[in-house]
Design an enzyme around this catalytic site. Structure first.
Site, PDB file in Angstrom:
ATOM      1  N   ASP A  61      39.733  -4.075  14.650  1.00 21.30           N
ATOM      2  CA  ASP A  61      39.035  -4.242  13.378  1.00 21.30           C
ATOM      3  C   ASP A  61      38.114  -3.052  13.160  1.00 21.30           C
ATOM      4  O   ASP A  61      37.274  -2.751  14.011  1.00 21.30           O
ATOM      5  CB  ASP A  61      38.220  -5.541  13.423  1.00 21.30           C
ATOM      6  CG  ASP A  61      37.395  -5.738  12.163  1.00 21.30           C
ATOM      7  OD1 ASP A  61      37.916  -5.439  11.069  1.00 21.30           O
ATOM      8  OD2 ASP A  61      36.237  -6.163  12.272  1.00 21.30           O
ATOM      9  N   ASP A 118      35.365  -1.858  10.591  1.00 20.35           N
ATOM     10  CA  ASP A 118      34.557  -2.433   9.525  1.00 20.35           C
ATOM     11  C   ASP A 118      33.579  -1.407   8.984  1.00 20.35           C
ATOM     12  O   ASP A 118      32.913  -0.717   9.756  1.00 20.35           O
ATOM     13  CB  ASP A 118      33.793  -3.643  10.098  1.00 20.35           C
ATOM     14  CG  ASP A 118      33.200  -4.491   9.004  1.00 20.35           C
ATOM     15  OD1 ASP A 118      32.435  -3.938   8.185  1.00 20.35           O
ATOM     16  OD2 ASP A 118      33.497  -5.679   8.945  1.00 20.35           O
ATOM     17  N   ASP A 145      35.372  -2.866  16.295  1.00 23.10           N
ATOM     18  CA  ASP A 145      34.547  -3.992  16.702  1.00 23.10           C
ATOM     19  C   ASP A 145      35.150  -4.560  17.995  1.00 23.10           C
ATOM     20  O   ASP A 145      36.231  -5.164  17.964  1.00 23.10           O
ATOM     21  CB  ASP A 145      34.540  -5.043  15.580  1.00 23.10           C
ATOM     22  CG  ASP A 145      33.654  -6.237  15.909  1.00 23.10           C
ATOM     23  OD1 ASP A 145      33.347  -6.437  17.102  1.00 23.10           O
ATOM     24  OD2 ASP A 145      33.280  -6.964  14.975  1.00 23.10           O
TER      25      ASP A 145
END
Lengths: 351, 417
Positions: free
Chosen positions: B127, B129, B324
């Site tokens: 991920d 972000d 992440d």
């Protein structure tokens, strides 16, 4: 079946191909009282004395004999050693022997992996097969580049060392197209634990119908020698509390486990902090399977600030202990940030 | 993370199958169903799913995945399973969830409690972000919303600038620069996954998360079986954490900055080593640094203001991928399903076939375009669906996709015509 230059089996007596050399001649462990085996029993006895009591990995294979004799003798010496250790039946002895025996094989493997001629494809393939058949891992040779072996990332991460020591973390290895690149020494080092477990497993599987009296007598003598040398650990200070992390290390030592580097640093700095003498500390460290007095003394002196830049190392903080998976926190640890803080806390304060 | 973390909120519901959704959610909907805005949003979502059912991504292991619905009343239902795409679609149309999730893992029994599910493995997911990039532009264009006084302030603040309340929330309004920066991270990650991890291009999928990030999914048998511990090792590698400089083939004394070539050490020139040596302009011969390279290092050390150690650390930090870690390590996580609406923005989680040309403000913006009235609480400029909109405080007449964006970002209220 591996096609092997047959004298090479002498270095790897744990292979089933090597064992076949003695089983085809109807060798039985129960027959070891026969005087024909006396010289081999003596060789095994000497090896155990070196490995377990003198901390020396000294062993000599006599390549002057015929190939069949070399292999047969080495396999029998290997089996006798396992039987003696099994008969001694003291866990730290088993562990110490297994560690040093596996280190002996490590040396052979490293030498074979690094020294075999690049074009000697047969021997290289044999070595890969050792890893493949014994440990179920495929080791590939980077054929275009000298001296590199490669192992799949996933297989690499099956080895605990990849998480325990920083230089073995994946980030500090070379990765290329899904493989971790290692040299011969590193490949063997990676399998140290497996090799060690293999020896322990072979010791545990030694269950002859009866122990020959010659072997039983040697085992008893080693047993007495061990108990005299290593009476049970007593490192308690009546006026203070031993931190649970240190207690855990003592337990590991009692069981004959080998300690990871951070555990050794924690124990040594703690002992230095509690003003233990060098002899007292050495007495404790000598129980470790890979004990080497010279190295241990040097390291203790370094940590105590008696060498190098004279910097004395303090006991690692609880946070660091936790990071190294050495924390075994109990309620007595409440409010402390360093294991040393428990030293001066009297027992009744927490009772 | 863009809301992908959904803890199970109702353990008594652990063994519920999809048809158990009915009573509880309906009850909650009745309790909280109080505004035309919610009904309008539900209608918009329903309209999208009816038209774009085929956009919802499902794979051949459908029945082994755990699904999760977040309903418009805020309730979350996990441990759901559907036999096939048709059954999923029927339930979406029936319950009109605000968010739809699916596990990266496959289980023997997806509806059971976590401990009894029987984990078979999990796709490897990363991920990236926008929030983790700490971009300078985000500090300017994002808004701080005060839950106390309902005021909006430009920038990211820990306290409301109007009433000083600390009950504030950040509203991220990603701009093109944010998306470009995210794409840079995606490209860094993909390069390392292909070159170092040997992941095949056709097993790697890139998705726009539907708000302010990207998800990268690897569907590969080897990585599918990786434990959390192994995934942590991948993360450490991708983040360049704890890299030992000696791996480059030389040592730097941190005290006196002295450089020493490590003798007799041959290191395979690939991965992090190759990247950093290339940045330093150093070449290897037969994988070793030669005399010329050594002189170059010494020269660098003597002529640059920054120390070599810091220079290398900076390079490592530049190559490191900002992912992440908790997302990759969690092998039981449920992720927004591709082709469904992200209720934080109204944009769609979309697979990016070409990351370079992908524009989320166009390619992920597919909700209807009938004109709708929105009472905006802020003035702002928006670019969606290749059109620019200047929103003023008060009533604005905008296409549905703009209205949905403003309402879901809590920047405006729907006005019932």
């Amino acid at each position: 079946m591996i096609r092997f230059g047959n004298k090479d089996f002498a270095r790897y007596p744990f292979l089933k191909e090597a064992l076949a050399y003695v089983t085809r001649n109807d060798f039985r462990l129960e027959d070891l009282d026969n005087p024909d085996y006396r010289h081999l029993i003596r060789k095994a006895e000497k090896k155990i004395q070196n490995f377990v009591f003198d901390g020396k990995i000294e062993y000599f294979i006599d390549y002057e004999k015929t190939h069949d004799t070399i292999v047969q003798e080495e396999v029998i010496v290997f089996l006798i050693s396992l039987l003696i250790i099994r008969s001694i039946s003291i866990e730290p002895v088993t562990k110490k022997y297994a560690l040093n025996e596996s280190m002996r094989f490590e040396k052979y493997l490293i030498a074979d992996l690094n020294n075999v001629n690049q074009n000697d494809k047969t021997v290289r393939d044999i070595l890969y097969k050792i890893f493949n058949e014994l440990f179920g891992t495929e080791i590939l040779l980077e054929r275009n580049i000298y001296n590199f072996f490669k192992i799949r990332i996933d297989d690499y991460l099956d080895h605990t060392i990849a998480y325990q020591e920083r230089e073995w973390n994946l980030i500090n290895r070379t990765l290329d197209k899904g493989f971790v690149y290692l040299d011969g020494t590193e490949i063997v080092r990676l399998f140290r634990n497996e090799l060690n477990l293999l020896i322990i497993d072979r010791i545990k599987k030694m269950n002859p119908e009866r122990i020959p009296s010659t072997i039983a007598s040697i085992s008893n003598s080693f047993k007495l020698q061990w108990e005299k040398l290593y009476p049970s650990i007593r490192i308690t200070n009546m006026h203070s509390i031993t931190p649970p992390c240190i207690d855990h290390i003592y337990e590991l030592i009692k069981k004959g486990e080998n300690l990871p580097h951070p555990a050794r640093v924690l124990l040594a700095t703690f002992l230095i902090y509690t003003n233990k003498s060098f002899d007292e500390m050495l007495n404790l460290f000598k129980r470790l399977p890979d004990y080497n007095e010279q190295i241990t003394r040097y390291q203790l002196e370094h940590l105590a600030g008696k060498r190098g830049l004279s910097k004395r190392y303090f006991v690692p903080s609880c946070e660091k202990v936790k990071l190294n998976n050495l924390c075994f926190e109990t309620k007595i640890c409440q409010g402390i940030t360093n294991p040393s803080q428990l030293v001066n806390r009297k027992k009744y304060e927490t009772l | 993370m863009n809301g992908q973390t959904i803890p199970p909120i109702d353990t008594s519901d652990n063994n519920s199958k999809n048809h158990d959704l009915t009573s509880k959610s309906d009850e909650n909907m009745k309790e909280n169903g109080n505004g035309s805005t919610r009904l309008w949003l539900e209608n918009m979502f329903k309209k999208y799913y009816f038209k774009s059912n085929s956009n919802i991504e499902t794979d051949s292991f459908f029945s082994e995945r755990e699904f999760g619905f977040k309903l418009f009343d805020g309730k979350i239902r996990r441990h759901l399973t559907f036999r096939d795409h048709k059954e999923l679609f029927a339930n979406i149309m029936r319950y009109v969830p605000s968010d739809i999730y699916c596990s990266s893992a496959r289980y023997q029994n997806p509806t059971a409690n976590m401990e009894d599910k029987g984990w078979k493995g999990s796709d490897l997911i990363f991920d990236i972000d926008g929030k983790d990039l700490n971009l300078a532009c985000a500090k300017v264009h994002n808004l701080t919303h005060c839950k106390q006084c309902n005021g909006f302030t430009n920038g990211i603040l820990s306290k409301c600038s109007i009433c000083e309340s600390s009950l504030v929330e950040m509203i991220d309004l990603p701009c093109k620069k944010c998306i470009s920066a995210l794409k840079v991270e995606v490209n860094k990650l993909v390069t390392i996954l292909l070159d170092d991890f040997g992941i095949k291009k056709d097993t790697l999928y890139i998705y726009f998360s539907g708000n302010n990030g990207f998800h990268i999914k690897v569907v590969d048998d080897v990585f599918f079986n990786s434990s959390s511990q192994k995934r942590r090792a991948y993360i450490q590698y991708l983040q360049g954490k704890d890299f030992i400089i000696d791996n480059l083939g030389f040592k730097i004394n941190k005290i006196n900055n002295e450089v020493t070539i490590l003798p007799n050490k041959t290191l395979f020139n690939s991965g992090w080593r190759a990247r950093i040596l290339h940045e330093l302009g150093l070449k290897t011969r037969n994988h070793k640094l030669d005399e010329r390279s050594f002189n170059k290092i010494i020269h660098f050390n003597n002529t640059h203001e920054t120390t070599l150690y810091h220079y290398i650390s900076e390079k490592i930090s530049n190559f490191a991928v900002r992912i992440d870690p908790s997302v990759t390590m969690d092998v039981h996580r449920i992720f927004r399903l591709s082709g469904t609406i992200n209720s934080k923005s109204g944009l769609i989680k979309t697979v990016c076939n070409n990351i370079q040309t992908f524009d989320p403000f166009v390619d992920a913006c597919v909700v209807g375009d009938s004109i709708t009235k929105v009472n905006s609480k802020v003035s702002l400029k928006l670019s969606l669906n290749n059109r620019r909109f200047e929103i003023k405080v008060g009533i604005n007449r905008v296409p549905e996709f703009v209205a949905v964006y403003l309402v879901l970002k809590h920047l405006g209220d729907y006005i019932d015509a």
